[in-house]
Design a protein around this motif. Structure first.
Motif, PDB file in Angstrom:
ATOM      1  N   ASP A 234       0.821  -1.203   0.000  1.00 48.02           N
ATOM      2  CA  ASP A 234       0.000   0.000   0.000  1.00 48.02           C
ATOM      3  C   ASP A 234       0.858   1.257   0.000  1.00 48.02           C
ATOM      4  N   PHE A 235       0.236   2.364  -0.323  1.00 46.61           N
ATOM      5  CA  PHE A 235       0.870   3.663  -0.142  1.00 46.61           C
ATOM      6  C   PHE A 235       1.302   3.772   1.320  1.00 46.61           C
ATOM      7  N   PRO A 236       2.505   4.285   1.581  1.00 42.73           N
ATOM      8  CA  PRO A 236       3.065   4.156   2.931  1.00 42.73           C
ATOM      9  C   PRO A 236       2.422   5.012   4.017  1.00 42.73           C
ATOM     10  N   VAL A 237       1.508   5.901   3.671  1.00 41.77           N
ATOM     11  CA  VAL A 237       0.794   6.678   4.689  1.00 41.77           C
ATOM     12  C   VAL A 237      -0.537   5.985   4.960  1.00 41.77           C
ATOM     13  N   PRO A 238      -0.807   5.592   6.199  1.00 39.80           N
ATOM     14  CA  PRO A 238      -2.042   4.849   6.508  1.00 39.80           C
ATOM     15  C   PRO A 238      -3.297   5.629   6.123  1.00 39.80           C
ATOM     16  N   GLY A 239      -4.320   4.862   5.737  1.00 40.45           N
ATOM     17  CA  GLY A 239      -5.612   5.446   5.441  1.00 40.45           C
ATOM     18  C   GLY A 239      -5.796   5.922   4.017  1.00 40.45           C
ATOM     19  N   ILE A 240      -4.814   5.685   3.152  1.00 41.12           N
ATOM     20  CA  ILE A 240      -4.914   6.156   1.769  1.00 41.12           C
ATOM     21  C   ILE A 240      -5.322   5.026   0.831  1.00 41.12           C
ATOM     22  N   THR A 241      -4.590   3.919   0.831  1.00 38.51           N
ATOM     23  CA  THR A 241      -4.949   2.785  -0.031  1.00 38.51           C
ATOM     24  C   THR A 241      -5.250   1.523   0.760  1.00 38.51           C
ATOM     25  N   ASP A 242      -4.950   1.484   2.041  1.00 43.83           N
ATOM     26  CA  ASP A 242      -5.230   0.297   2.856  1.00 43.83           C
ATOM     27  C   ASP A 242      -6.660   0.371   3.371  1.00 43.83           C
ATOM     28  N   VAL A 243      -7.591   0.299   2.429  1.00 43.79           N
ATOM     29  CA  VAL A 243      -9.009   0.443   2.742  1.00 43.79           C
ATOM     30  C   VAL A 243      -9.760  -0.780   2.246  1.00 43.79           C
ATOM     31  N   PRO A 244     -10.917  -1.068   2.825  1.00 44.29           N
ATOM     32  CA  PRO A 244     -11.708  -2.220   2.357  1.00 44.29           C
ATOM     33  C   PRO A 244     -12.141  -2.022   0.914  1.00 44.29           C
ATOM     34  N   SER A 245     -12.163  -3.105   0.174  1.00 43.23           N
ATOM     35  CA  SER A 245     -12.611  -3.024  -1.213  1.00 43.23           C
ATOM     36  C   SER A 245     -14.087  -2.677  -1.270  1.00 43.23           C
ATOM     37  N   SER A 246     -14.468  -1.987  -2.325  1.00 45.61           N
ATOM     38  CA  SER A 246     -15.844  -1.531  -2.469  1.00 45.61           C
ATOM     39  C   SER A 246     -16.437  -2.052  -3.765  1.00 45.61           C
ATOM     40  N   ALA A 247     -17.726  -2.336  -3.745  1.00 40.32           N
ATOM     41  CA  ALA A 247     -18.410  -2.772  -4.954  1.00 40.32           C
ATOM     42  C   ALA A 247     -18.563  -1.618  -5.942  1.00 40.32           C
ATOM     43  N   SER A 248     -18.507  -0.388  -5.421  1.00 40.62           N
ATOM     44  CA  SER A 248     -18.606   0.805  -6.268  1.00 40.62           C
ATOM     45  C   SER A 248     -17.440   1.730  -5.939  1.00 40.62           C
ATOM     46  N   PRO A 249     -16.270   1.476  -6.535  1.00 44.28           N
ATOM     47  CA  PRO A 249     -15.082   2.272  -6.208  1.00 44.28           C
ATOM     48  C   PRO A 249     -15.272   3.751  -6.505  1.00 44.28           C
ATOM     49  N   LEU A 250     -14.560   4.570  -5.750  1.00 46.82           N
ATOM     50  CA  LEU A 250     -14.582   6.001  -5.958  1.00 46.82           C
ATOM     51  C   LEU A 250     -13.871   6.373  -7.258  1.00 46.82           C
ATOM     52  N   ALA A 251     -14.281   7.488  -7.820  1.00 48.74           N
ATOM     53  CA  ALA A 251     -13.517   8.047  -8.933  1.00 48.74           C
ATOM     54  C   ALA A 251     -12.169   8.508  -8.401  1.00 48.74           C
TER      55      ALA A 251
END
Length: 461
Positions: A234-251
């Motif tokens: 993941d991106f090394p700053v927490p909370g940026i890419t270490d997130v639960p997968s979503s059925a409708s990803p954000l733009a």
């Protein structure tokens, strides 16, 4: 050179025309050359409507006959653009069409204001680009009283970033030659190697790999998390890419910013040269240096795409000449930017031998379905043919909008004008704050380091 989305380009008002390659069904023949593992994976995972491309402004009247001839010739010169893949009971097989059998059909779409023209082009590219269906490249023009804007979009499976950059000079030259009366037979003569042949060699490399291969072991170790899951870093700053997968990803948000001019880039180049490190390592080092300063990050992992254009015949070819390497960077104890850049260079050197080993084959052997979360690319565009004319053409490379909750991509570019960074990242408050802070910090770092040197370089660029 900026790498942006179409929404960031100043498309003019005017008459919009679609230029769509066509070929008669009877013109297609079987091509027994095998697909690369990377192309196979792309067909399995890519979505219709996803594209990369380029856009430029030509300050001359649009001659429809000459432009059609130039577009046909460009496709004819590059096998990757005049072939496709079909599904058969025996598996995927290539099909190809000869250069002379490619036509380009022009269809007037109407006259629009600037916003309408941009929207019309975006819809055209999204609707026509499909990794499973030819054509894999389409074009559009916006003509006005002073000239015309020309844009193309292509499936990433037949094109990489260098192909996007090479297009400007090649298509402009072909158009100029067509205006001068050169016939199609001369315009369409191939001057490069074929990416299809390159794919055959890449396929053989992949087929020779196994679970016991050193490259597979390196990737397995790099991907394996403490819980045994195989997942990209993941991106090394927490909370940026270490997130639960979503059925409708954000733009994904998109941002392009200049970090310094050509004099500042030159000053940095001298600094890196004195330290014995390359500019790629230096720019990635600047990223790491700022992430530590802003977030205390001393260890990070990311994926670095690198080109596989190893021979002169493929240097200017259109195709997907890209390999991936995993990078593990530890900058503990490195206090200066040159020291950090030295760590980057050592980390890149450690895994660079993996570039020719297709990651798609690794993914198949290890049953990895995850995609990279943090990707950092460096491109030096100063010596690409035609680079000196890009500003006059208002040339830009483009990417389609992307939806993803867990991806941060950085494209670091050195060109004749200086240093640019383009990025896409989750459209969240946290990601916006962190990414903008990182880019701002890199800009400040470039300014701080280059300022004492810039005065000495005045008039010498």
């Amino acid at each position: 050179m900026e790498y942006t989305e179409l929404s960031a380009y100043d498309v003019p008002p005017g008459e919009v025309t679609a230029w769509i390659p066509t070929a008669e069904p009877s013109a297609w023949v079987a091509d027994e050359r095998r697909l690369s593992h990377n192309h196979e994976l792309h067909l399995d995972t890519a979505e219709a409507g996803s594209w990369i491309g380029s856009i430029m402004r030509l300050n001359a009247p649009l001659d429809a006959e000459a432009l059609g001839l130039a577009l046909r010739a460009w496709i004819g010169r590059h096998e990757a653009l005049r072939g496709t893949v079909e599904e058969t009971p025996a598996g995927r097989r290539r099909r190809a069409v000869a250069p002379a059998d490619v036509s380009v059909t022009a269809t007037a779409l109407g006259r629009f204001d600037a916003a309408g023209a941009r929207s019309c082009i975006a819809d055209l590219l999204a609707e026509h680009i499909d990794p499973t269906a030819w054509p894999h490249v389409v074009f559009a023009t916006v003509a006005d009283a002073d000239g015309f804007t020309l844009v193309f979009g292509a499936d990433h499976g037949v094109m990489d970033a260098y192909s996007q950059l090479l297009w400007f000079e090649e298509i402009a030259s072909l158009y100029e030659r067509a205006l001068a009366g050169e016939p199609f037979a001369d315009l369409a003569v191939a001057t490069t190697g074929s990416h299809i042949d390159h794919a055959v060699a890449e396929r053989a490399t992949g087929d020779a790999m196994s679970l016991e291969s050193e490259s597979v072991r390196v990737w397995r170790d790099w991907l394996t998390r403490p819980d045994g899951q195989l997942r990209f870093a993941d991106f090394p700053v927490p909370g940026i890419t270490d997130v639960p997968s979503s059925a409708s990803p954000l733009a994904q948000a998109s941002l392009s910013q200049w970090l310094g001019d050509h004099r500042q880039a030159r000053a940095l180049g001298e600094l890196f040269k004195e330290a014995g490190v390359g500019f790629q390592a230096g720019m990635m080092g600047a990223m790491a240096y700022v992430l530590r300063a802003q977030h205390g990050v001393e260890r990070m992992r990311f994926v670095a795409p690198m080109h596989t254009r190893y021979t002169a015949e493929h240097a200017a070819a259109v195709g997907w000449y890209v390999g991936l390497v995993p990078v593990t960077l530890d900058i503990t104890g490195a206090t200066t930017l040159p020291e950090v850049a030295g760590r980057v260079q050592a980390a890149l050197a450690e895994t660079k031998p993996l570039v020719p080993q297709p990651f798609a084959r690794v993914a198949g052997l290890l049953d990895v379905s995850d995609a990279p979360h943090f990707v950092v690319t460096f491109v030096d565009t100063r010596f690409i043919p035609g680079a000196e004319r890009w500003n006059g053409w208002d040339a830009r490379t483009l990417r389609a909008p992307v939806r993803a909750d867990d991806e941060v991509y950085l494209w670091l570019v050195r060109d004749r004008d200086g240093l640019n960074v383009s990025t896409r990242y989750p459209e969240t408050v946290a990601a916006e704050r962190v990414v903008r802070g990182l880019i701002g910090g890199m800009s400040d770092l470039v300014d701080e380091i280059a300022r004492p040197e810039t005065a000495e370089l005045e008039g010498t660029a």
